[in-house]
Write a protein that holds these residues in place. Sequence first.
Motif, PDB file in Angstrom:
ATOM      1  N   UNK A 126       0.855  -1.184   0.000  1.00 54.10           N
ATOM      2  CA  UNK A 126       0.000   0.000   0.000  1.00 54.10           C
ATOM      3  C   UNK A 126       0.889   1.233   0.000  1.00 54.10           C
ATOM      4  N   UNK A 127       0.674   2.117  -0.957  1.00 56.23           N
ATOM      5  CA  UNK A 127       1.394   3.388  -1.000  1.00 56.23           C
ATOM      6  C   UNK A 127       0.385   4.480  -1.305  1.00 56.23           C
ATOM      7  N   UNK A 128       0.021   5.223  -0.286  1.00 59.54           N
ATOM      8  CA  UNK A 128      -0.984   6.282  -0.421  1.00 59.54           C
ATOM      9  C   UNK A 128      -0.373   7.592   0.041  1.00 59.54           C
ATOM     10  N   UNK A 129      -0.368   8.583  -0.831  1.00 57.89           N
ATOM     11  CA  UNK A 129       0.119   9.912  -0.483  1.00 57.89           C
ATOM     12  C   UNK A 129      -1.079  10.751  -0.037  1.00 57.89           C
ATOM     13  N   UNK A 130      -1.024  11.238   1.177  1.00 55.15           N
ATOM     14  CA  UNK A 130      -2.110  12.039   1.742  1.00 55.15           C
ATOM     15  C   UNK A 130      -1.705  13.503   1.695  1.00 55.15           C
ATOM     16  N   UNK A 131      -2.448  14.295   0.932  1.00 55.57           N
ATOM     17  CA  UNK A 131      -2.169  15.737   0.854  1.00 55.57           C
ATOM     18  C   UNK A 131      -3.180  16.483   1.715  1.00 55.57           C
ATOM     19  N   UNK A 132      -2.665  17.154   2.758  1.00 51.83           N
ATOM     20  CA  UNK A 132      -3.492  17.990   3.634  1.00 51.83           C
ATOM     21  C   UNK A 132      -3.202  19.444   3.288  1.00 51.83           C
ATOM     22  N   UNK A 133      -4.167  20.177   2.720  1.00 57.49           N
ATOM     23  CA  UNK A 133      -3.902  21.555   2.320  1.00 57.49           C
ATOM     24  C   UNK A 133      -3.638  22.453   3.516  1.00 57.49           C
ATOM     25  N   UNK A 134      -3.099  23.600   3.242  1.00 61.57           N
ATOM     26  CA  UNK A 134      -2.739  24.525   4.314  1.00 61.57           C
ATOM     27  C   UNK A 134      -3.950  24.926   5.156  1.00 61.57           C
ATOM     28  N   UNK A 142      -3.954   9.900  -2.556  1.00 66.94           N
ATOM     29  CA  UNK A 142      -3.542   9.484  -3.898  1.00 66.94           C
ATOM     30  C   UNK A 142      -2.927   8.091  -3.819  1.00 66.94           C
ATOM     31  N   UNK A 143      -3.575   7.148  -4.464  1.00 64.40           N
ATOM     32  CA  UNK A 143      -3.071   5.775  -4.482  1.00 64.40           C
ATOM     33  C   UNK A 143      -2.037   5.625  -5.586  1.00 64.40           C
ATOM     34  N   UNK A 144      -0.878   5.094  -5.230  1.00 70.90           N
ATOM     35  CA  UNK A 144       0.171   4.815  -6.204  1.00 70.90           C
ATOM     36  C   UNK A 144       0.248   3.307  -6.414  1.00 70.90           C
ATOM     37  N   UNK A 248      -7.616  -2.208  -9.216  1.00 77.91           N
ATOM     38  CA  UNK A 248      -8.875  -2.403  -8.498  1.00 77.91           C
ATOM     39  C   UNK A 248      -8.631  -2.567  -7.000  1.00 77.91           C
ATOM     40  N   UNK A 249      -7.545  -3.257  -6.661  1.00 79.44           N
ATOM     41  CA  UNK A 249      -7.228  -3.420  -5.245  1.00 79.44           C
ATOM     42  C   UNK A 249      -6.925  -2.068  -4.619  1.00 79.44           C
ATOM     43  N   UNK A 250      -6.230  -1.208  -5.357  1.00 80.84           N
ATOM     44  CA  UNK A 250      -5.932   0.119  -4.847  1.00 80.84           C
ATOM     45  C   UNK A 250      -7.193   0.911  -4.545  1.00 80.84           C
ATOM     46  N   UNK A 251      -8.204   0.764  -5.414  1.00 83.44           N
ATOM     47  CA  UNK A 251      -9.469   1.455  -5.175  1.00 83.44           C
ATOM     48  C   UNK A 251     -10.149   0.926  -3.916  1.00 83.44           C
ATOM     49  N   UNK A 310     -17.509  12.967   4.727  1.00 79.61           N
ATOM     50  CA  UNK A 310     -17.227  12.146   3.561  1.00 79.61           C
ATOM     51  C   UNK A 310     -16.951  12.970   2.314  1.00 79.61           C
ATOM     52  N   UNK A 311     -17.698  14.054   2.142  1.00 83.01           N
ATOM     53  CA  UNK A 311     -17.519  14.885   0.945  1.00 83.01           C
ATOM     54  C   UNK A 311     -16.200  15.655   0.956  1.00 83.01           C
ATOM     55  N   UNK A 312     -15.535  15.706   2.120  1.00 83.21           N
ATOM     56  CA  UNK A 312     -14.275  16.445   2.232  1.00 83.21           C
ATOM     57  C   UNK A 312     -13.062  15.579   1.932  1.00 83.21           C
ATOM     58  N   UNK A 313     -13.278  14.293   1.693  1.00 78.47           N
ATOM     59  CA  UNK A 313     -12.176  13.366   1.448  1.00 78.47           C
ATOM     60  C   UNK A 313     -12.249  12.893   0.000  1.00 78.47           C
ATOM     61  N   UNK A 314     -11.189  13.152  -0.745  1.00 81.20           N
ATOM     62  CA  UNK A 314     -11.156  12.795  -2.164  1.00 81.20           C
ATOM     63  C   UNK A 314     -10.082  11.742  -2.407  1.00 81.20           C
ATOM     64  N   UNK A 315     -10.399  10.768  -3.254  1.00 85.32           N
ATOM     65  CA  UNK A 315      -9.448   9.721  -3.612  1.00 85.32           C
ATOM     66  C   UNK A 315      -9.182   9.753  -5.107  1.00 85.32           C
ATOM     67  N   UNK A 316      -7.923   9.686  -5.464  1.00 88.58           N
ATOM     68  CA  UNK A 316      -7.549   9.591  -6.870  1.00 88.58           C
ATOM     69  C   UNK A 316      -6.426   8.567  -6.995  1.00 88.58           C
ATOM     70  N   UNK A 317      -6.182   8.154  -8.217  1.00 87.77           N
ATOM     71  CA  UNK A 317      -5.093   7.219  -8.498  1.00 87.77           C
ATOM     72  C   UNK A 317      -4.028   7.931  -9.313  1.00 87.77           C
ATOM     73  N   UNK A 318      -2.778   7.711  -8.962  1.00 87.24           N
ATOM     74  CA  UNK A 318      -1.680   8.305  -9.720  1.00 87.24           C
ATOM     75  C   UNK A 318      -1.820   7.901 -11.187  1.00 87.24           C
ATOM     76  N   UNK A 319      -1.611   8.841 -12.123  1.00 88.60           N
ATOM     77  CA  UNK A 319      -1.941   8.592 -13.532  1.00 88.60           C
ATOM     78  C   UNK A 319      -1.026   7.588 -14.237  1.00 88.60           C
ATOM     79  N   UNK A 320      -1.648   6.727 -15.012  1.00 86.01           N
ATOM     80  CA  UNK A 320      -0.912   5.785 -15.869  1.00 86.01           C
ATOM     81  C   UNK A 320      -1.712   5.609 -17.155  1.00 86.01           C
TER      82      UNK A 320
END
Length: 357
Positions: A126-134, A142-144, A248-251, A310-320
């Motif tokens: 599991x490699x997930x980058x969590x970005x917390x804005x200022x 972000x799932x890698x 799919x596992x990353x999702x 829930x609406x404040x948490x966004x999930x994306x996958x690193x682009x490939x």
Amino acid sequence: MSTYGPSSPPDDATQVEPEDGGDALFHDRASRHDAQKKQREKRRNRRVLVAALVLLLVPVLAVGGYLVWLNQIVSSNIKQEQLLPDVPGPTNDKGETIEQPTGNGTNYLLIGSDAGPGRVGGRSDVMVLVHVPEDKHNVTLIHFPRDLYVSIPDHGKNKLNAAFAFGGSPLLVQTMQNLLGAEIDHVAMVDFEGFKRMTDAVGGVEVKVEEGSTGNGVTFTEGTMHMDGETALIFVRQRKQLSEGDISRGKRQQAFIKALMLKTLSAETLTNPVRLKDFIDAATSNLIVDQDLDVGTMRSEAFAMKGLRGRDVRFITAPFTGFGTSPEGASIDIVDEVAMDSLGEAIRTDMVDDYQD
């Protein structure tokens, strides 16, 4: 004529004070009585005040003692290791350091592994980058995918999770920083058993299942499903049963992490002393953090995000761009270089909300 000594009044004599002396004596005695009465009232009032303060302070001290207790659990459980690289970073293809703007939020890398104690030679699952804005108003995870085919410093090109096997967390961080052009501020590493204990500690979680599957004695159906720790562990581990394998596992991992995060930050958990204590103990007993991440920072960040929904948490996958095969014959995910640069710039400038995946 008889004479009387100064201290021997006649038997029938009535002692009389000088003029107005009787009233003066009365007022003097009354004043002393009032003063004594006021003194008694002051003492009584002080006792009442002390009693009230005690009643007020008991719950405050109880809460304070509870927080101290929690702090002791966290401090004794969490282990700090050299998880961040010594080299400055990130760097571009020419080896030049990429400048990072100030006030651009905080980036946490969450590493999960099945490798077990010591994690020697293990790869990060599991490699997930969590970005917390200022401004802390939301969070992007972000799932890698572990099979992203990337350049690993001093090791050529390989799958992303091979960086962990080659050089542990520091090399993985260095690899991801160079890939994105954005700095990773902190790292937290936990094994899968830790996820299981955390889930049970909060009474299970409600996870959104996007793709059904069957395996290990469990059937996952599309929709929201309640999962205990054991079920959640099966859910995030499955890969071959899913349509896009590791993607799919990353999702699934993202859906689980979101469910666990929201349950942890809910009033149901935060206002339940026993549940909160059990969760903190479970979360930290398997947790290793980088050398710069202290308990105070973790506590303040958690409190700053306690209002997340829930609406404040966004999930994306690193682009490939798709799937391929490496020169060595391994299945790989091919990085979308242009989109990855855009994602890195969005992270670097604290503009992840505007990034379109």
